[in-house]
Design an enzyme around this catalytic site. Structure first.
Site, mmCIF file in Angstrom:
data_model
loop_
_atom_site.group_PDB
_atom_site.id
_atom_site.type_symbol
_atom_site.label_atom_id
_atom_site.label_comp_id
_atom_site.label_asym_id
_atom_site.label_seq_id
_atom_site.Cartn_x
_atom_site.Cartn_y
_atom_site.Cartn_z
ATOM 1 N N GLY A 101 95.827 74.934 -27.701
ATOM 2 C CA GLY A 101 94.845 75.969 -27.784
ATOM 3 C C GLY A 101 93.108 75.428 -27.494
ATOM 4 N N ARG A 104 88.073 72.823 -27.991
ATOM 5 C CA ARG A 104 86.684 72.488 -27.673
ATOM 6 C C ARG A 104 86.045 73.692 -26.795
ATOM 7 N NH1 ARG A 104 86.461 67.372 -23.779
ATOM 8 N NH2 ARG A 104 88.316 67.755 -22.958
ATOM 9 N N LYS A 123 82.231 75.200 -23.273
ATOM 10 C CA LYS A 123 83.096 73.966 -23.410
ATOM 11 C C LYS A 123 82.390 72.780 -24.324
ATOM 12 C CE LYS A 123 86.057 70.659 -21.129
ATOM 13 N NZ LYS A 123 86.822 70.535 -19.852
ATOM 14 N N ASP A 135 86.682 66.857 -32.589
ATOM 15 C CA ASP A 135 85.680 67.410 -33.008
ATOM 16 C C ASP A 135 84.898 68.866 -32.259
ATOM 17 O OD1 ASP A 135 84.594 66.196 -30.735
ATOM 18 O OD2 ASP A 135 83.536 64.665 -31.369
ATOM 19 N N GLY A 136 85.571 69.056 -31.338
ATOM 20 C CA GLY A 136 85.319 70.384 -30.585
ATOM 21 C C GLY A 136 84.137 69.923 -29.714
ATOM 22 N N ARG A 193 81.184 77.620 -18.465
ATOM 23 C CA ARG A 193 82.033 77.804 -17.059
ATOM 24 C C ARG A 193 82.800 79.394 -17.045
ATOM 25 N NH1 ARG A 193 87.340 74.027 -18.378
ATOM 26 N NH2 ARG A 193 88.067 75.137 -20.361
ATOM 27 N N ARG A 200 96.700 80.347 -19.201
ATOM 28 C CA ARG A 200 97.235 79.174 -18.630
ATOM 29 C C ARG A 200 98.960 79.363 -18.795
ATOM 30 N NH1 ARG A 200 93.221 75.146 -20.355
ATOM 31 N NH2 ARG A 200 91.277 76.319 -20.704
ATOM 32 N N ASP A 270 99.102 73.261 -19.954
ATOM 33 C CA ASP A 270 98.103 73.597 -20.752
ATOM 34 C C ASP A 270 96.793 73.669 -19.755
ATOM 35 O OD1 ASP A 270 98.157 71.040 -21.531
ATOM 36 O OD2 ASP A 270 96.429 71.512 -22.309
ATOM 37 N N ASN A 271 96.901 73.010 -18.492
ATOM 38 C CA ASN A 271 95.596 73.007 -17.841
ATOM 39 C C ASN A 271 96.130 73.504 -16.324
ATOM 40 O OD1 ASN A 271 94.159 71.402 -19.645
ATOM 41 N ND2 ASN A 271 94.896 69.597 -18.733
HETATM 42 P P1 AMP Z 1 92.513 68.462 -22.038
HETATM 43 O O1 AMP Z 1 93.772 67.611 -21.959
HETATM 44 O O2 AMP Z 1 91.353 67.869 -22.288
HETATM 45 O O3 AMP Z 1 93.034 69.841 -21.566
HETATM 46 O O4 AMP Z 1 92.820 68.827 -23.806
HETATM 47 C C1 AMP Z 1 94.415 69.031 -24.381
HETATM 48 C C2 AMP Z 1 93.947 69.731 -25.752
HETATM 49 O O5 AMP Z 1 93.047 68.846 -26.666
HETATM 50 C C3 AMP Z 1 93.288 71.228 -25.632
HETATM 51 O O6 AMP Z 1 93.802 71.922 -26.617
HETATM 52 C C4 AMP Z 1 91.862 70.995 -26.078
HETATM 53 O O7 AMP Z 1 91.073 71.822 -26.394
HETATM 54 C C5 AMP Z 1 91.969 69.690 -27.201
HETATM 55 N N1 AMP Z 1 90.885 68.854 -26.998
HETATM 56 C C6 AMP Z 1 90.242 68.078 -26.099
HETATM 57 N N2 AMP Z 1 89.232 67.263 -26.304
HETATM 58 C C7 AMP Z 1 88.867 68.074 -27.620
HETATM 59 C C8 AMP Z 1 87.851 67.699 -28.557
HETATM 60 N N3 AMP Z 1 86.892 66.631 -28.238
HETATM 61 N N4 AMP Z 1 87.781 68.639 -29.610
HETATM 62 C C9 AMP Z 1 88.733 69.500 -29.861
HETATM 63 N N5 AMP Z 1 89.896 69.507 -29.153
HETATM 64 C C10 AMP Z 1 89.843 68.818 -28.021
HETATM 65 MG MG MG Z 2 92.694 71.548 -21.194
#
Ligand code: AMP
Ligand code: MG
Length: 522
Positions: A101, A104, A123, A135-136, A193, A200, A270-271
């Site tokens: 989900g 952030r 973001k 931490d989001g 963005r 996704r 998810d990306n």
């Molecule tokens: P990503 O690989 O960056 O696409 O992140 C994978 C998952 O981790 C997604 O659900 C992101 O929203 C979550 N995520 C990545 N970085 C953070 C962050 N700093 N705080 C909260 N969730 C994160």
């Molecule tokens: Mg992602």
């Protein structure tokens, strides 16, 4: 922002999480949770794209307003909107990861402009129910990388999300860049963005994994209705066509990535966008010396799953996961498998045509497969800069002999002294074949050169360029962000005033964190 036309279809039509508390949890039977951005303490606009603003219905003057700063930093919520985080799952590095989900990312709203729909998403605007252990937030470093790269990709003609704004939050964020126990505070930032949607592959995977089949059907139909309205027919036929279209768009995107030397770095499901646009700029990198085994992502340095040369296979694997997610709507594997099989064949043929266009060959002959294969091998004999090599290839004339041709591209070699003996022989052989091919049946030198320069960019966001902009921005000097943003708007133009960015990676950048090594931690 008087011309923003709010039109929220996602939240109006799909099931919402009834729970309104912003607590980290498993969110079942819904597609999103309402959540407000965290208010930044002292937001400051670093950059905004007038082009993207205009696209969504915001004027140049409005960009400079207090309203713009407040809304796109997360300080205030636009009237008549209710921000939300999307619920999705995914496969990370080949393993099922369950619910992920928007941890952030927070969608502010959907807007309509000139018959197009856009989702505006922040973001780095704080925690959501999906933040898991994090931490989001996002740091300035990763926000600059996302902001600049999305726009660079757009102007290169690669399908991508766009960047509207880059804003400092005024808050400090703790990060352990290389996951090696050395956390440090960095400046926080928020990027807004923009995309048609942020749906996704993992959005569908989540529903199937939880056996929420009614929601799955509703969501697939929602996606088709709004984003693939040309799809018609019986429901099952529609679902298949939908999968076909996602596969086609994904294939085209990957061909473009390979054309410009972009390595995404985290092609988790998810990306992967159902629109076949590049999303989630994290530990991405640009291929400098042509090395299909290169990955910028330190988290992936062992298995190299997401290395440059593997991106087509990974895209197919990811589509496989999407097919599995759609399967319960079809109860038939064969038609899905057919599309998956065709993906790689079609990719190979598109890739070949793309590669030929980089060589200035716009029709195909029997020996071309060999010519391409030989070049891919030769490029790896000694470090050779992909961008410079292909750009300078357009300088070659039919009347050249191999040594003259080599002279024209030799600026692409990182270690000129290595281009001797067998390596020189290989290059001489390849150029002899290439020159022969050019003489046989092709456009004139001038025409060919013009066409080649439309597919072989002169300027890409080299990893060290982004890092220089980051280092300067850390000292509150944002001029390099402006400069790179400007030069990357015309990547195929000569722009002699920016010639310094048509250069190989400097030696200091070879092993510097951020330039050749990146982690997911941003
Ligand atoms: P990503 O690989 O960056 O696409 O992140 C994978 C998952 O981790 C997604 O659900 C992101 O929203 C979550 N995520 C990545 N970085 C953070 C962050 N700093 N705080 C909260 N969730 C994160
Ligand atoms: Mg992602």
């Amino acid at each position: 922002m008087k011309n923003l036309r709010i039109n929220n279809r996602f939240t109006a039509e799909l099931p919402a999480d009834p729970e309104m508390t912003n607590e980290i949890r498993q969110v079942k039977n819904t597609l999103f949770s309402y959540v407000n951005p965290t208010k930044p303490s002292n937001p400051k606009l670093i950059h905004a794209s007038e082009d993207v603003a205009g696209m969504v219905g915001i004027s140049k003057e409005e960009i400079q307003s207090e309203d713009f700063l407040n809304v796109f930093s997360g300080k205030e919520v636009l009237p008549d909107t209710q921000p939300y985080a999307m619920c999705y799952a995914g496969h990370q590095f080949g393993n099922w990861a369950g619910q992920l989900g928007d941890g952030r990312a927070i969608n502010l709203t959907e807007v309509e402009n000139k018959n197009q729909f856009y989702t505006l998403q922040l973001k780095g605007a704080g925690k959501t129910p999906y933040s898991r252990t994090a931490d989001g937030l996002a740091v300035l470093r990763s926000s600059i990388r996302e902001y600049l790269c999305a726009e660079a990709m757009y102007h290169l003609g690669v399908p991508t999300t766009r960047s509207l704004s880059l804003i400092l939050s005024g808050d400090q964020v703790l990060r352990d860049i290389l996951y090696n126990g050395n956390p440090a505070y960095e400046k926080g930032a928020v990027v807004c963005r923009v995309a048609p949607s942020f749906i996704r592959f993992g959005s569908f995977e989540m529903l199937t994994a939880r056996n929420e089949l009614r929601n799955l059907k509703q969501f697939v139909e929602y996606t088709i209705k709004h984003y693939f309205p040309e799809i018609q027919g019986e429901p099952k036929e529609q679902y298949l066509q939908f999968f076909q279209k996602v596969a086609d768009a994904t294939r085209k995107m990957i061909v473009d990535w390979q054309r410009v030397g972009f390595v995404h770095g985290v092609m988790n499901t998810d990306n992967m966008s159902v629109h076949g646009i590049t999303i989630d700029y994290g530990p991405y990198g640009w291929l400098e010396d042509y090395d299909p085994n290169w990955t910028p992502n330190t988290t992936d340095s062992q298995n190299r799953r997401y290395q440059f040369g593997n991106q087509p296979q990974v895209a197919q694997w990811n589509l496989y996961q999407l097919a599995n997610a759609l399967y319960p709507l079809l109860n038939e594997a064969e038609p899905l498998e057919k599309i998956l099989e065709a993906f790689m064949n079609d990719f190979k043929s598109d890739y070949k045509n793309m590669f030929l266009s980089k060589l200035g060959l716009f029709t195909s002959t029997e020996t071309d497969d060999q010519l391409i294969e030989d070049l891919e091998t030769t490029l790896q004999l000694t470090e050779t800069d992909m961008t410079i090599f292909f750009r300078n290839l357009s300088l070659i004339e039919k009347s050249d002999f191999a040594p003259e041709a080599i002279e024209k591209i030799k600026h692409a070699f990182y270690k000129n002294e290595e281009v001797n003996g067998e390596i020189l022989e290989s290059w001489t052989k390849w150029f002899s074949d290439y020159l022969e091919r050019l003489k046989a049946k092709t456009l004139s030198d001038e025409e060919r050169s013009v066409k080649m320069n439309l597919v072989n960019p002169k300027y890409v966001l080299r990893n060290y360029m982004a890092q220089l902009a980051i280092d300067a921005a850390d000292k509150e000097d944002y001029s390099l962000i402006d400069e790179l943003y400007t030069v990357l708007q015309k990547p195929y133009d000569d722009q002699p005033e920016y010639e310094k960015w048509f250069a190989k990676r400097p030696d200091w950048a070879r092993t510097k964190v951020g330039c050749s090594m990146l982690s997911c931690s941003s």
